[in-house]
Design a protein around this motif. Structure first.
Motif, PDB file in Angstrom:
ATOM      1  N   ASN A 116       1.751  -0.697  -6.170  1.00  0.00           N
ATOM      2  CA  ASN A 116       0.782  -0.886  -5.093  1.00  0.00           C
ATOM      3  C   ASN A 116       0.169  -2.276  -5.140  1.00  0.00           C
ATOM      4  OD1 ASN A 116       0.026   2.552  -5.416  1.00  0.00           O
ATOM      5  ND2 ASN A 116       1.053   1.619  -3.694  1.00  0.00           N
ATOM      6  N   ASP A 149      -0.402   4.543   7.045  1.00  0.00           N
ATOM      7  CA  ASP A 149       0.342   5.167   5.943  1.00  0.00           C
ATOM      8  C   ASP A 149       1.238   6.254   6.547  1.00  0.00           C
ATOM      9  OD1 ASP A 149       1.117   6.948   3.934  1.00  0.00           O
ATOM     10  OD2 ASP A 149      -0.730   6.748   2.799  1.00  0.00           O
ATOM     11  N   LYS A 157       0.761  -2.655   5.645  1.00  0.00           N
ATOM     12  CA  LYS A 157       0.551  -1.366   6.320  1.00  0.00           C
ATOM     13  C   LYS A 157       1.331  -1.341   7.626  1.00  0.00           C
ATOM     14  CE  LYS A 157      -3.637   0.537   4.604  1.00  0.00           C
ATOM     15  NZ  LYS A 157      -4.736   1.386   4.894  1.00  0.00           N
ATOM     16  N   PRO A 169       0.821  -1.213   0.000  1.00  0.00           N
ATOM     17  CA  PRO A 169       0.000   0.000   0.000  1.00  0.00           C
ATOM     18  C   PRO A 169       0.859   1.268   0.000  1.00  0.00           C
ATOM     19  CG  PRO A 169      -0.071  -1.098   2.134  1.00  0.00           C
ATOM     20  CD  PRO A 169       0.698  -1.989   1.235  1.00  0.00           C
TER      21      PRO A 169
END
Ligand SMILES: Nc1ncnc2c1ncn2[C@@H]1O[C@H](COP(=O)(O)OP(=O)(O)OP(=O)(O)O)[C@@H](O)[C@H]1O
Ligand SMILES: [Mg+2]
Length: 371
Positions: free
Chosen positions: A193, A249, A213, A98
């Protein structure tokens, strides 16, 4: 054009294909070492400025890790890559994961360790801001792969294709043969991604390394380090609010921290949610409490207030989910709540994004405990 590996191409800087000179590191000719080392120097400074040396630099760049040890999270992946760095023999790589978890950062660290002082000459980085159609593979990438650069034995040139999932399929197809032809001198590192946007023949030529993540604790630790370095006033709840908005993130977390700091000077939950423009999780938690108690009037007041503030149904429902999954309800209630939140999310994603859908959800949630 010849595919011969030994062809040495001299590239004129002026005739370079795209203008992103920061990214395009191409050694010209041994006769003009000065020029060759001048433009890459700029890149090193931009990518790798040390903390504290320029207040205008966005914090995501200012605090971009330069060493593997500084990268947080995804420990197994980093250990795997540091083995390549130690042995010096890196396979072609795909880094998938991600946004904002350190893929680009990791590749740059790896290339820096592998190539040391040759980093500026022996790395070609292309990202989504460059045109990356088939012509770029045919010209730019091939030219770089064909160039002769004297490297220590066992070292390879590295071509970094960042955001590779945005490369056209034609360009990826063209890459297949190039990857094989120049395998003796050049390694490819692709970041993306989702690896399913990379065509299977390329995947089969690469070792796929996956990133997940980051955990809330990992994001929080980095935020605290940045707060200390920048002498920022913050409350613990304020940092928690940033962690909540970041959702694993790190880039988002650092950007939100910087935006809140520049906007308000101190990091409190109120300031964070004003800057990040998210429904306040506190209000959402209160709404869920009312639903648990079967108090639909109070719950409706909150949801209609959020609606009037202008938040979209998508914003509100994803926020309700995030708050619900980490709240302290008994498990049976939580499971039921999440089930219905999920169904409403699906309907909203299908286009039924009205207040009625959200009201229907709270009506269902209110009736769960009563049953
Ligand atoms: N694991 C990490 N440890 C420390 N800082 C990180 C980490 N991941 C991201 N960051 C911070 O976020 C910024 C962006 O990270 P990076 O460019 O590596 O993300 P990415 O995974 O390549 O994302 P994208 O998929 O959007 O390209 C970095 O400059 C760094 O400041
Ligand atoms: Mg990236």
């Amino acid at each position: 054009m010849s595919d011969k590996e030994d062809d040495v191409m001299v590239i004129d800087e002026g005739s370079d294909v795209e203008g992103d000179s920061k990214k395009d590191i191409i050694k010209k000719d041994k006769k003009s070492p000065k020029k060759a080392s001048q433009s890459p120097r700029k890149k090193e400074e931009k990518v790798g400025s040390a903390p504290g040396d320029n207040s205008n630099v966005p914090w995501i760049e200012k605090y971009r890790p330069h060493l593997f040890e500084e990268i947080v999270g995804n420990e197994e992946t980093i250990v795997r890559l540091s083995v390549f760095a130690k042995t010096g023999n890196m396979p072609n790589l795909i880094l998938a994961g991600p946004p904002g978890v350190g893929k680009t950062t990791t590749i740059l660290c790896l290339a820096r360790i592998l190539l040391g002082e040759n980093f500026k000459d022996a790395v070609l980085e292309l990202n989504a801001s460059n045109d990356r159609g088939i012509d770029v593979v045919r010209n730019k990438i091939k030219l770089f792969a064909q160039q002769k650069i004297s490297l220590p034995p066992g070292k390879h040139k590295v071509i970094i294709l960042d955001e590779a999932d945005s490369m056209t399929e034609g360009a990826q197809q063209a890459l297949r043969r190039t990857m094989e032809l120049y395998s003796a001198t050049t390694r490819f590192a692709l970041a993306c991604n989702t690896s399913d946007k990379i065509i299977p023949p390329i995947q089969s030529r690469c070792a796929v390394v996956r990133f997940g993540k980051l955990s809330d604790a990992q994001v929080l630790a980095k935020l605290m380090a940045v707060c200390a370095a920048e002498s920022i006033n913050y409350s613990d709840e304020g940092l928690q609010a940033i962690v909540f908005t970041a959702q694993g993130d790190m880039r988002q977390g650092l950007n939100n921290l910087q935006a809140t700091f520049h906007g308000f000077g101190t990091i409190t939950p109120d300031n964070v949610f004003k800057v990040c423009d998210e429904p306040s999780p506190l209000a959402v938690q209160q709404m869920l409490d009312h639903c648990r108690d079967g108090n639909i009037d109070e719950a409706y007041k909150i949801i209609s207030h959020l609606w009037k503030l202008g938040y979209s149904a998508e914003d509100i429902i994803s926020n309700i989910f995030r708050v619900c999954k980490s709240c302290a309800f008994p498990e049976v209630i939580k499971i039921n709540f999440i089930k219905h939140i999920g169904m409403t999310h699906m309907r909203i994603a299908e286009g039924m994004n009205s207040l009625i859908q959200l009201t229907g959800l709270i009506a269902t949630l209110c009736s769960i405990n009563k049953k």
